[in-house]
Write a protein that holds these residues in place. Structure first.
Motif, PDB file in Angstrom:
ATOM      1  N   ILE A  96       0.878  -1.175   0.028  1.00  0.00           N
ATOM      2  CA  ILE A  96      -0.019   0.036   0.111  1.00  0.00           C
ATOM      3  C   ILE A  96       0.880   1.268  -0.073  1.00  0.00           C
ATOM      4  O   ILE A  96       0.618   2.142  -0.694  1.00  0.00           O
ATOM      5  CB  ILE A  96      -0.898   0.056   1.198  1.00  0.00           C
ATOM      6  N   SER A 117      -7.445   1.515  -2.040  1.00  0.00           N
ATOM      7  CA  SER A 117      -7.607   0.448  -1.124  1.00  0.00           C
ATOM      8  C   SER A 117      -9.059   0.723  -0.088  1.00  0.00           C
ATOM      9  O   SER A 117      -9.067   0.624   0.745  1.00  0.00           O
ATOM     10  CB  SER A 117      -6.484   0.547   0.077  1.00  0.00           C
ATOM     11  N   PRO A 122      -8.419  -4.054   2.985  1.00  0.00           N
ATOM     12  CA  PRO A 122      -8.399  -2.871   3.592  1.00  0.00           C
ATOM     13  C   PRO A 122     -10.051  -2.139   3.596  1.00  0.00           C
ATOM     14  O   PRO A 122     -10.416  -2.195   2.371  1.00  0.00           O
ATOM     15  CB  PRO A 122      -7.223  -1.944   2.784  1.00  0.00           C
ATOM     16  N   MET A 124     -13.355  -0.605   5.601  1.00  0.00           N
ATOM     17  CA  MET A 124     -14.190  -0.655   6.671  1.00  0.00           C
ATOM     18  C   MET A 124     -13.268  -1.062   8.128  1.00  0.00           C
ATOM     19  O   MET A 124     -13.430  -0.664   8.950  1.00  0.00           O
ATOM     20  CB  MET A 124     -15.332  -1.136   6.683  1.00  0.00           C
ATOM     21  N   SER A 126     -10.016  -1.282   8.647  1.00  0.00           N
ATOM     22  CA  SER A 126      -9.001  -0.491   8.824  1.00  0.00           C
ATOM     23  C   SER A 126      -9.454   0.420   9.702  1.00  0.00           C
ATOM     24  O   SER A 126      -8.858   1.184  10.626  1.00  0.00           O
ATOM     25  CB  SER A 126      -8.409   0.103   7.576  1.00  0.00           C
ATOM     26  N   ILE A 127     -10.528   1.531   9.229  1.00  0.00           N
ATOM     27  CA  ILE A 127     -11.137   2.315   9.804  1.00  0.00           C
ATOM     28  C   ILE A 127     -11.529   2.088  11.311  1.00  0.00           C
ATOM     29  O   ILE A 127     -11.310   2.890  12.109  1.00  0.00           O
ATOM     30  CB  ILE A 127     -12.227   2.985   9.281  1.00  0.00           C
ATOM     31  N   THR A 303      -6.750   7.997   1.442  1.00  0.00           N
ATOM     32  CA  THR A 303      -7.182   6.491   1.862  1.00  0.00           C
ATOM     33  C   THR A 303      -8.435   6.870   2.699  1.00  0.00           C
ATOM     34  O   THR A 303      -8.816   7.988   2.882  1.00  0.00           O
ATOM     35  CB  THR A 303      -6.330   5.781   2.656  1.00  0.00           C
ATOM     36  N   VAL A 304      -9.089   5.585   3.070  1.00  0.00           N
ATOM     37  CA  VAL A 304     -10.325   5.864   4.024  1.00  0.00           C
ATOM     38  C   VAL A 304      -9.899   6.526   5.272  1.00  0.00           C
ATOM     39  O   VAL A 304     -10.861   7.063   5.792  1.00  0.00           O
ATOM     40  CB  VAL A 304     -10.986   4.384   4.376  1.00  0.00           C
TER      41      VAL A 304
ATOM     42  N   TYR B 131     -21.702   5.694   8.359  1.00  0.00           N
ATOM     43  CA  TYR B 131     -20.819   4.936   7.302  1.00  0.00           C
ATOM     44  C   TYR B 131     -21.737   3.621   7.000  1.00  0.00           C
ATOM     45  O   TYR B 131     -21.897   3.465   5.618  1.00  0.00           O
ATOM     46  CB  TYR B 131     -19.619   4.265   8.140  1.00  0.00           C
ATOM     47  N   PRO B 309     -10.847   9.959  10.169  1.00  0.00           N
ATOM     48  CA  PRO B 309     -10.196   9.024  11.248  1.00  0.00           C
ATOM     49  C   PRO B 309      -9.038   9.413  11.541  1.00  0.00           C
ATOM     50  O   PRO B 309      -8.438   9.455  12.532  1.00  0.00           O
ATOM     51  CB  PRO B 309     -10.383   7.736  10.239  1.00  0.00           C
ATOM     52  N   ARG B 321      -1.059   4.303   7.083  1.00  0.00           N
ATOM     53  CA  ARG B 321      -0.941   3.443   6.094  1.00  0.00           C
ATOM     54  C   ARG B 321      -0.235   2.134   6.215  1.00  0.00           C
ATOM     55  O   ARG B 321      -0.746   1.228   5.574  1.00  0.00           O
ATOM     56  CB  ARG B 321      -0.677   4.370   4.978  1.00  0.00           C
ATOM     57  N   MET B 324      -1.819   0.054   9.744  1.00  0.00           N
ATOM     58  CA  MET B 324      -3.275  -0.267   9.960  1.00  0.00           C
ATOM     59  C   MET B 324      -4.294  -0.388   8.780  1.00  0.00           C
ATOM     60  O   MET B 324      -5.254  -0.854   9.096  1.00  0.00           O
ATOM     61  CB  MET B 324      -3.831   1.121  10.757  1.00  0.00           C
ATOM     62  N   LEU B 325      -3.746  -0.049   7.890  1.00  0.00           N
ATOM     63  CA  LEU B 325      -4.690  -0.006   6.493  1.00  0.00           C
ATOM     64  C   LEU B 325      -4.890  -1.418   6.114  1.00  0.00           C
ATOM     65  O   LEU B 325      -5.886  -2.115   5.840  1.00  0.00           O
ATOM     66  CB  LEU B 325      -4.270   0.766   5.290  1.00  0.00           C
TER      67      LEU B 325
END
Lengths: 325, 325
Positions: A96, A117, A122, A124, A126-127, A303-304, B131, B309, B321, B324-325
């Motif tokens: 990533i 991603s 990766p 939801m 990850s969040i 990213t998210v 979400y 987040p 990244r 945790m991603l």
């Protein structure tokens, strides 16, 4: 908001459904590497050849890229970010940072907005790892996957001599889930977290004992797990194992208080009938966010983690505060 | 990052613990309406009188306001936003739009950053409703609370003649949870979702039958629920019901596919030993975010919906990244 789909497999079809389900989105069409006239879409969307996409540069708000992470996305996403806002579901966790750099360079230079991603892991998951660790710094988190179909493991079984077809399920082990939920912060081995259950159709006359042994001892894929192998008929496989379900759990436990006397459990779980359709639903919500960021002049790769929840919704911030807070 | 606590009850003590648990934060001190010399903090933090807070305008990055939603926060938060970055946990859902306006006007004019309604509901539960609804627009969500102590309901019982002490638990009903998880999108009445369990210490000689009846028929608080009343001794109440646990569930089910043939379940749950300490942990993470936004010049009032987040974490975006991603 006009959305284009780039690549039309299971994920692309899921994106088509998700875009059609969104009131504020319109499907511009599908771009394929195949001959367009040979591709029939679920909802009758227009089909174009990928080579022609630059002709539609001004007609598309976001391109949702539905290629594979191994060979497609590492070049597709930065290439398309030279001319479009893009979203992908790149899921090779270890690569990533590298993918982010490439896409960020392209999108920043072309003044577009990209998200890599997207999906559920990766995505939801990850969040949820991030929120939970920020809220409970004195804790530990665990991710479990399944029960669900692993395409990679199913493919690995199919490559064994004498195997006609196969489907592999990753199954989280209930005892491990409950040990985690107890707050005891257990150290869990690979074998303790998940088991692998395989449904295999053997060629007629094949040595099933040898096949079972080859599966169970396969390095990386099965050797570190307890593996259950069922031999079934092709009819049974098609009748009982046609779906692509998946899901899983992100659980963090953590302690608070003067003497860490209070324990807390945060658990997020997904139970999905269709892995590609749910993944598609997530990346389409992020396509909406990317379009909003682009309009605000917020360019580059995201990213998210970088997207505020409100940007995923078709509702205004006022409506969200009134109805969902 | 220097954090001040404004108001020192259960929530304020929770914030003290959470700030001490964060490596990137320092507790400036506690501001109280009481005589400072009469207040002893858990960790020996400095105690100041609220009237003196403007003397420390340049020493505090974020003021975490730990007042009540009914009468304190509607004036406290906008007042403090005239001079400080602030975070509160305003939880009167119906009055959030009005509170937002007041705080936004103050913070925008003074060029500060504020966050209202941090915590878990409103807060983490709200984020999960958002979400899930963005990802599965064709679906329905449900919020269940408990098992946990409701302070308001406990207080209501204590006001009944002949009641010495009481604790009330809100309990989600398992059948309702399972009906929701099935994806059947049931219509559930108030009575079907939660029951109320009360532990009551009666004055010696009091008519317990009358007390039980007064509880069960109390409008708004109990009349619409199935209510269980246990009479116990003061010793039992203190031994078995001293904690302030809480928690709950946000569940959304939704359908995808050409003919809505696939069902998905997204579930977020909390199981908390201490409601105020967890709420405090959430708002302290948002204090970190508010400090980052302020440094970027992003002024005005925010809610959890507006915060990406990544801004909650002490880690850099690169580290997030990567890990945790």
């Amino acid at each position: 908001m006009k959305i284009a789909i780039y690549g039309y497999g299971n994920l692309g079809r899921g994106v088509e459904c998700a875009v059609n389900a969104a009131d504020d989105m319109q499907l511009f069409g599908v771009f394929t590497r195949r001959a367009p006239e040979t591709v029939k879409t679920l909802s009758g969307a227009n089909v174009y050849h990928v080579d022609d996409i630059l002709n539609y540069k001004n007609d598309i708000d976001v391109v949702v890229i539905c290629g594979g992470s191994a060979t497609d996305l590492p070049t597709m996403t930065p290439d398309l970010a030279n001319n479009f806002n893009v979203v992908d579901s790149f899921d090779t966790h270890a690569k990533i940072p590298e993918h982010f750099e490439c896409v960020n360079n392209a999108a920043t230079a072309s003044k577009h907005t990209a998200l890599i991603s997207g999906g559920w892991d990766p995505g939801m998951f990850s969040i949820n790892r991030l929120y939970a660790s920020a809220v409970l710094p004195n804790g530990k988190d665990y991710t479990f996957w399944g029960k669900g179909v692993s395409q990679g493991h199913s493919d690995a079984i199919r490559r064994i001599d004498g195997v006609k077809d196969a489907k592999q399920y990753t199954v989280p082990i209930e005892e491990a889930l409950n040990a985690v939920r107890s707050g005891s912060c257990p150290e869990l081995t690979t074998r303790q977290k998940h088991l692998r259950e395989c449904f295999v159709v053997a060629e007629s006359g094949a040595d099933t004992a040898r096949i079972e042994n080859e599966i169970k001892t396969m390095p990386n894929y099965f050797a570190d797990y307890d593996t259950i192998v069922h031999f079934i008929s092709q009819e049974e496989l098609e009748r009982d194992h046609a779906g692509i379900p998946h899901g899983g759990f992100v659980i963090r436990t953590g302690k608070t208080g003067v003497n860490n006397e209070n324990n807390h459990v945060i658990e997020y779980s997904l139970k999905l009938d269709s892995n590609p359709e749910f993944t598609a639903s997530v990346i389409v919500a992020y396509a909406r966010a990317i379009s909003k960021l682009y309009k605000r002049g917020d360019y580059g790769c995201k990213t998210v983690f970088d997207i505020a929840p409100c940007d995923l919704s078709p509702l205004s911030n006022e409506e969200l505060r009134k109805t969902m807070l």
